[in-house]
Write a protein that holds these residues in place. Structure first.
Motif, short mmCIF file in Angstrom:
data_model
loop_
_atom_site.label_atom_id
_atom_site.label_comp_id
_atom_site.label_asym_id
_atom_site.label_seq_id
_atom_site.Cartn_x
_atom_site.Cartn_y
_atom_site.Cartn_z
N SER A 198 0.84 -1.18 0.00
CA SER A 198 0.00 0.00 0.00
C SER A 198 0.88 1.24 0.00
O SER A 198 1.91 1.26 0.69
CB SER A 198 -0.87 -0.05 1.26
N ASN A 204 -4.03 10.10 -7.58
CA ASN A 204 -4.53 8.73 -7.59
C ASN A 204 -3.79 7.79 -8.53
O ASN A 204 -4.15 6.63 -8.65
CB ASN A 204 -6.03 8.74 -7.89
N TYR A 294 2.48 13.42 9.16
CA TYR A 294 1.52 12.72 8.30
C TYR A 294 2.04 11.33 7.93
O TYR A 294 1.30 10.34 7.95
CB TYR A 294 1.23 13.52 7.03
N LEU A 302 -1.94 2.48 7.22
CA LEU A 302 -1.64 1.49 6.17
C LEU A 302 -1.33 0.14 6.79
O LEU A 302 -1.77 -0.91 6.30
CB LEU A 302 -0.47 1.96 5.31
N TRP A 309 -6.41 -6.80 5.74
CA TRP A 309 -6.69 -7.44 4.45
C TRP A 309 -5.95 -8.77 4.33
O TRP A 309 -6.52 -9.76 3.88
CB TRP A 309 -6.26 -6.53 3.27
N MET B 443 -11.34 4.25 -5.94
CA MET B 443 -11.10 4.58 -4.52
C MET B 443 -10.19 5.79 -4.38
O MET B 443 -9.31 6.00 -5.21
CB MET B 443 -10.41 3.39 -3.84
N GLY B 445 -6.94 7.33 -3.42
CA GLY B 445 -5.66 6.63 -3.40
C GLY B 445 -5.45 5.78 -4.64
O GLY B 445 -4.34 5.41 -4.96
N THR B 450 -4.75 1.92 -1.03
CA THR B 450 -4.73 2.46 0.33
C THR B 450 -6.02 2.18 1.09
O THR B 450 -6.03 2.22 2.31
CB THR B 450 -4.48 3.97 0.33
N ASP B 644 -11.15 9.48 1.87
CA ASP B 644 -10.66 8.56 2.89
C ASP B 644 -10.33 9.45 4.09
O ASP B 644 -9.28 10.08 4.13
CB ASP B 644 -9.42 7.83 2.38
N GLU B 646 -9.54 8.98 7.02
CA GLU B 646 -8.46 8.61 7.92
C GLU B 646 -7.09 8.93 7.31
O GLU B 646 -6.15 9.28 8.01
CB GLU B 646 -8.56 7.13 8.26
N LEU B 647 -6.98 8.80 5.99
CA LEU B 647 -5.71 9.09 5.33
C LEU B 647 -5.70 10.46 4.66
O LEU B 647 -4.66 10.93 4.21
CB LEU B 647 -5.41 8.02 4.27
N GLY B 648 -6.86 11.09 4.56
CA GLY B 648 -6.91 12.41 3.95
C GLY B 648 -6.78 12.39 2.43
O GLY B 648 -6.45 13.41 1.82
N LEU B 649 -7.03 11.24 1.81
CA LEU B 649 -6.94 11.15 0.35
C LEU B 649 -8.33 11.34 -0.27
O LEU B 649 -9.33 10.94 0.31
CB LEU B 649 -6.36 9.81 -0.07
N VAL B 650 -8.33 11.96 -1.44
CA VAL B 650 -9.59 12.38 -2.06
C VAL B 650 -9.72 11.79 -3.46
O VAL B 650 -8.76 11.78 -4.23
CB VAL B 650 -9.65 13.92 -2.17
N LYS B 651 -10.91 11.31 -3.76
CA LYS B 651 -11.25 10.93 -5.13
C LYS B 651 -12.46 11.75 -5.53
O LYS B 651 -13.52 11.65 -4.89
CB LYS B 651 -11.58 9.43 -5.18
N ARG B 765 -4.51 19.55 1.47
CA ARG B 765 -3.56 18.44 1.49
C ARG B 765 -4.02 17.39 2.49
O ARG B 765 -4.80 17.69 3.40
CB ARG B 765 -2.17 18.96 1.90
N PRO B 766 -3.51 16.15 2.34
CA PRO B 766 -3.90 15.10 3.30
C PRO B 766 -3.62 15.53 4.73
O PRO B 766 -4.36 15.17 5.65
CB PRO B 766 -3.01 13.92 2.89
N GLU B 767 -2.57 16.32 4.91
CA GLU B 767 -2.23 16.80 6.25
C GLU B 767 -3.36 17.62 6.85
O GLU B 767 -3.57 17.60 8.06
CB GLU B 767 -0.96 17.67 6.19
N THR B 770 -6.11 15.29 8.03
CA THR B 770 -5.74 14.38 9.13
C THR B 770 -5.14 15.11 10.32
O THR B 770 -4.76 14.47 11.30
CB THR B 770 -4.73 13.33 8.62
#
Lengths: 323, 774
Positions: A198, A204, A294, A302, A309, B443, B445, B450, B644, B646-651, B765-767, B770
């Motif tokens: 991961s 993306n 971060y 992760l 998983w 997803m 990430g 992720t 997401d 928890e991870l701060g990632l965006v789609k 940003r993901p920061e 989160t």
């Protein structure tokens, strides 16, 4: 002896002391023996296979070696084979694309990492050998090599040696590779147990790792007392790292609860503790790609998720009691 | 003009001869489309001359430093070097600039930004030039950087320019300055430094001419403003500086300021040889201006019913080291600072500041983009304070035709703001089905694996935006078109000549379409854009279809009048209501009168027309009141995101847009503009930022300056309204910028909806999501 072409370019580092135009040797060995002989004779020659790292360095004028050693003419480097004990010997020149398409089932972790490398064009050219040669802490395959207990095969005219991945990396973009050696293959143990990889990036696809994590389960080692969980952390320290505390913790947890023979869902507290230990094993920095805080946070997430998983897959294979 | 002996990447005949039969409203193929798809289009970086030298630019490694010495001796000794030039070699005024000439061609005694040009080298090989460049010894005395725009304006910092550190301050006041309201929301917002990230780096070829002048082939956005600046710097009259457009690989505002123009010409004139310059990707990040980073303070007051009572704001735009377009950016942010809403009481103060950060200037939607992030964030905050739906609070305040802007300007053409918002709201939402099997590509990430849908939360956000179209504030804005109609090979053919720059937006197609529609002639050829014809104005401010389209339309009418005069001469008094259709002269009653070919015979009808939009006025310096803008463009976006958390990632799952374009001149090209603009706004929302610390650029590469990939780019359904503006040719409304304004704020609003976080900075940003940004 191998074919040598002369290429003309200008040297960066020794420019002030030499002629500005310099002949550069482009060495094209057609066999491993030729390649090793060439490398022994010209330890300054920079090996090039896919060129996805080396050409960037050359094009941006960051390095101008005296010689390039083109490895693309050596057929055996671009082959993989069974090792006889269930493992795989992966030639250093096998492209990421081939790892994904030909070895996706047998090397699931490495294939997952390979899928995150660059763009399709880069995956068609790039190789694990190149990833190791560059030894960047952000290289995508390193965590998997650590987690799976892979070894790196190094060859020279002096002979062959095999170095565990864990001992291969010694510093930022530095490895144990000697000047006269070439990376010839990676030896990956065979497994049917789950693996996961991961990687965090701020888009993306086609992104360099902000941080990454790999996990490999080793149920076959349950009887030996060795670690039954392998880990690898990328882009969160000067070198790729193992999270040994996390491995020890989880190995003990799984053994104590007799999880390997009768697997059940892992307690959330176990997964969280594992994640925290992985985060604690990292030594990340603040840089343009992300903050240290971060990276640490994300590694914990992760690690927790990939463990979930992988364990879920293990349960599915053994029983249906994890639900 | 000297005839080039080498290959010069202007538009070839094949590139500019349209074979499609599309008029206005159709979507004919681009004349350069096939070449570009096949990789055969000649971009400016393909320029080549067999005898050419390569030019390179030595740039400052410091953000702010005094230059105490420059020693070029060692560089000149390098074999293969033909010239090493410094400020002392600039024959004219050593200054250039779009709005004010305040930027040295080559630095004299001080450098004010990281990457400022200090010296030039020409050599017979680019590597020789680069190596010689490294042997130039520049003695610097490093000065402290001035990094904060707000401090630069109000603080106790040294003046970077003679007049101080305020490039421009615009104050817009309207209504009751002491108004109070039931509900008040306040916020402080920040926008990062976005880059245009065009793919074709700055490049061109300058060739010395026998008359002592120079011919320059370059990728730019406005040939004549380049020409003016080159003339000033070289001390040459305009007839000695001839510029031809070379193939442009994207612009987005980043080519409005000079890059290689003066430098290449200087080297060419100095060496007597053609000189090519091409920046690499890293240098490109230093070689053009960026979008102004902004800090914006807003206070909105509203009634309990959600009607805006007042808006007060202070906006600080970081212009960096030199003026560039900052005055216009300040004007836009100030006059558009409340957004497309009716509000009676307004106080806006907007400053543009000099700092020692990289110069900032034009980028798609400038001024409006920064303000929109703040006022749209405020509208959401207001909705929350009122317990209203974010769409509802916008609908209750949406401006419309007849509305009065904060400048006092009455909007005198359609402004269907509420309708645009309803269009995106009423679209069905994309399904939220992450079923049994997870498709990583869907997803946050992506393929990096992720999340398998853990902690993924959906959010929906809305935003509106407004942009002034064409040049504002009393600027004498015009374009020029020359048309030649004659019979070629037995069929009527039109040649169009303008100096309007095609940067990829599709103006070349529009010009052909207008001629086909107006003159009924299918064969329309475009001559290369150059300075042998008068100015077309810049390809900026969403203005070329309006302005050069308007000029071509006016030229068509002049040509048509001449045709009808010819027809009268040949055919006698004609029935009324003549038109040109399908190569025939047609009467309103009585049908086809004659073939155009027969009427033309051997005549060449040649008409040049200069065309202006209606005048605007300057802003009152005290109150910011005035008829400042020609036209307003509006768009609405609805963004659907999966975060997401928890991870701060965006789609971004979907990004729907509705825009009024007055008239869809070329629907397919229009869709491309809307999709492209929306994506550029999305990039600003979640990833695109030049990171600068103490004036130094930290990520000058596509490894670390990220732009959206196809996996980051969602389905983008589009609704287009065509409500004609009676003042504009064909009723059209400039379309390029509005979609880049509201998309970013909509995406951030959607992320807020998913996370419940305030998120006052763009890009997110993901920061930020989160809480790890320290």
């Amino acid at each position: 002896m191998c074919t040598t072409y002369s290429v003309t370019w200008y040297d960066t580092t020794t420019w002030y002391d030499s002629e500005e135009i310099r002949e550069v040797d482009f060495l094209r060995p057609s066999s491993m023996a030729e390649a090793l002989a060439a490398k022994a004779e010209r330890p300054d020659a920079v090996p090039i296979a896919g060129g996805t790292d080396v050409m960037v360095e050359l094009n941006f004028d960051r390095t101008r070696p005296d010689a390039l050693l083109d490895l693309t003419g050596i057929a055996e480097l671009a082959e993989w084979s069974d090792t006889g004990d269930g493992g795989i010997r992966l030639g250093a020149g096998v492209s990421y694309t081939r790892i994904i398409t030909e070895l996706g089932q047998r090397l699931p972790g490495l294939a997952m990492a390979s899928r995150t490398v660059g763009s399709p064009q880069i995956r068609n050219r790039g190789t694990v050998g190149g990833n190791l040669g560059a030894a960047s802490p952000a290289g995508d395959t390193h965590p998997v090599l650590l987690a799976t207990g892979a070894s790196v095969e190094l060859a020279s005219t002096r002979g062959l040696r095999t170095v565990p991945a864990e001992e291969f990396y010694v510093g930022v973009k530095r490895s144990v590779l000697a000047p006269d050696e070439l990376i010839t293959a990676v030896l990956l143990p065979g497994t049917t147990a789950p693996q996961q990889f991961s990687k965090i990036g701020t888009r993306n696809a086609m992104v360099i790792a902000v941080c990454s994590f790999a996990i490999a389960l080793h149920p076959e080692q349950a009887a030996t007392g060795n670690s039954t969980v392998g880990t690898g952390i990328g882009s969160a320290g000067p070198t790729p790292l193992r999270a040994t505390e996390a491995e020890r913790f989880l190995t003990a947890e799984l053994a104590n609860a007799d999880q390997w023979t009768s697997p059940r869902a892992l307690d959330d507290s176990v997964r969280r503790r594992f994640g925290d230990l992985v985060a604690a094993a990292a030594s990340p920095i603040d840089d343009v790609r992300g903050s240290a805080a971060y990276r640490r946070h994300a590694l914990a997430v992760l690690a927790r998720r990939t463990l979930g998983w992988a364990w879920w897959d293990y349960c599915l294979e053994r029983t249906s009691r994890c639900a | 003009m000297t005839s080039p002996t080498g290959t010069v990447p202007t538009r070839t005949a094949e590139a500019t001869t349209g074979r499609a039969s599309g008029g206005v409203g159709d979507s004919p193929q681009r004349p350069d489309g096939a070449l570009k798809v096949r990789g055969e289009f000649a971009y400016s970086s393909d320029a080549w001359h067999e005898d050419m030298l390569w030019g390179t630019t030595l740039r400052s490694p410091y953000a702010h430093a005094r230059i105490v010495s420059i020693d070029i001796t060692e560089a000149l000794r390098v074999p293969g070097v033909y010239a090493v030039l410094t400020h002392a070699d600039v024959p004219g005024a050593n200054l250039h600039g779009l709005e004010r000439q305040d930027q040295p061609v080559l630095a004299v005694d001080v450098v004010r930004y990281h990457g400022e040009p200090v010296a030039l080298v020409a050599a017979d090989h680019p590597e020789t030039a680069r190596r010689a460049m490294r042997r130039i010894e520049v003695g610097y005395e490093v000065l402290p950087p001035v990094s904060d725009a707000e401090q630069a304006v109000h603080g106790d910092v040294p003046a970077l320019h003679p007049g101080g550190n305020v490039v421009r301050h615009v104050r817009v006041v309207r209504g009751d300055q002491d108004a109070t309201a039931d509900v008040v929301v306040r916020g402080e917002y920040q926008v990062g430094m976005q880059d245009q990230a065009f793919l074709g780096p700055e490049s061109g070829l300058a060739m010395p001419a026998e008359d002592g002048g120079v011919d320059l082939f370059v990728a730019t956005q406005w040939l004549h403003v380049d020409q003016q600046q080159v003339c000033i710097a070289l001390g040459l009259p305009p007839d000695k500086v001839r510029i031809t457009l070379a193939g442009v690989g994207g612009a987005f505002g980043g080519r409005e300021d000079l890059s290689i123009q003066v430098h290449a010409c200087l080297l060419a004139l100095h060496t007597g040889k053609p000189v090519k310059m091409v920046y690499n990707r890293e240098e490109s990040f230093y070689g053009h201006v960026h979008r102004h980073p902004a800090t914006l303070y807003y206070e909105h007051g509203a009634t309990h019913e959600g009607k805006l009572v007042y808006v007060r704001s202070r906006i600080y735009l970081d212009g960096g080291a030199y003026t560039s377009s900052t005055p216009a950016v300040v004007g836009n942010a100030a006059t558009l600072g409340v957004g497309p809403y009716d509000v009676d009481n307004v106080t806006i103060d907007c400053w543009g500041a000099y700092t020692t950060n990289p110069p900032c200037g034009a980028m798609r939607g400038f001024g409006a983009v920064q303000a929109a992030f703040a006022y749209e964030s405020q509208m959401d905050k207001l909705a929350e304070a009122l317990g209203l739906d974010p769409v509802e609070v916008r609908l209750r305040n949406a401006m419309s035709e007849g509305s009065v802007m904060p400048t006092g300007q009455v909007v005198d053409s359609p402004a269907p703001v509420a309708e645009l918002l309803r269009l995106v709201r009423d679209r069905s939402l994309p399904t939220n089905g992450h079923g049994e099997s997870v498709d990583l590509r869907a997803m946050p990430g992506g393929v990096s694996n992720t999340t398998h849908a853990e902690n993924v939360v959906r959010g929906v956000g809305y935003a509106l935006g407004v942009k002034n179209i064409c040049f504002s504030e009393g600027f004498d804005d015009y374009s020029t078109a020359r048309l030649r109609l004659q019979v070629v090979g037995g069929e009527p053919a039109v040649e169009v000549h303008t100096a309007a720059v095609e940067v990829g937006q599709g103006l070349v197609t529009i010009e052909q379409q207008i001629v086909r529609t107006e003159l009924g002639v299918e064969r329309v050829t475009l001559r290369p854009a150059d300075t042998t014809i008068d100015s077309a104005g810049g390809t900026s401010a969403s203005r070329q279809t309006y302005m050069t389209g308007g000029a071509v339309l006016a030229a068509c009418r002049a040509v048509r009048d001449r045709v009808f005069a010819l027809a009268r001469a040949k055919l006698g008094p004609e029935p009324t209501g003549l038109s040109l259709v399908g190569g025939k002269i047609v009467a309103a009653t009585g049908g086809v009168l004659a073939d155009l070919v027969d009427v033309l015979g051997g005549n060449v009808i040649d008409e040049t027309v200069q065309w202006r939009h209606r005048p605007t006025t300057e802003l009152d310096p005290e109150t910011g009141q005035g008829f400042a803008h020609v036209q307003y463009g509006f768009a609405a976006h609805r963004a659907v995101v999966d975060v997401d958390v928890e991870l701060g990632l965006v789609k971004v799952v979907e990004l729907a847009c509705a825009q009024d374009v007055g008239r869809a001149m070329n629907p397919k090209a229009l869709l491309g503009q809307i999709h492209g603009g929306s994506t550029q706004g999305l990039g600003l929302a979640v990833m695109e930022e030049i990171q600068v610390s103490d004036g130094l650029i930290r990520n000058p590469s596509f490894t670390d300056y990220l732009i959206p990939t196809i996996l980051d780019t969602p389905p983008m359904p589009v609704d287009v309204l065509e409500l004609a503006d009676p003042h504009a040719p064909y009723g059209l409304r400039g379309a390029g910028e509005p979609p880049a304004i509201s998309s970013g704020p909509a995406v951030v609003a959607a992320i807020r909806a998913a996370t419940g976080m305030a998120l006052t900075r763009m890009p997110v940003r993901p920061e930020h999501i989160t809480g790890t940004d320290h």
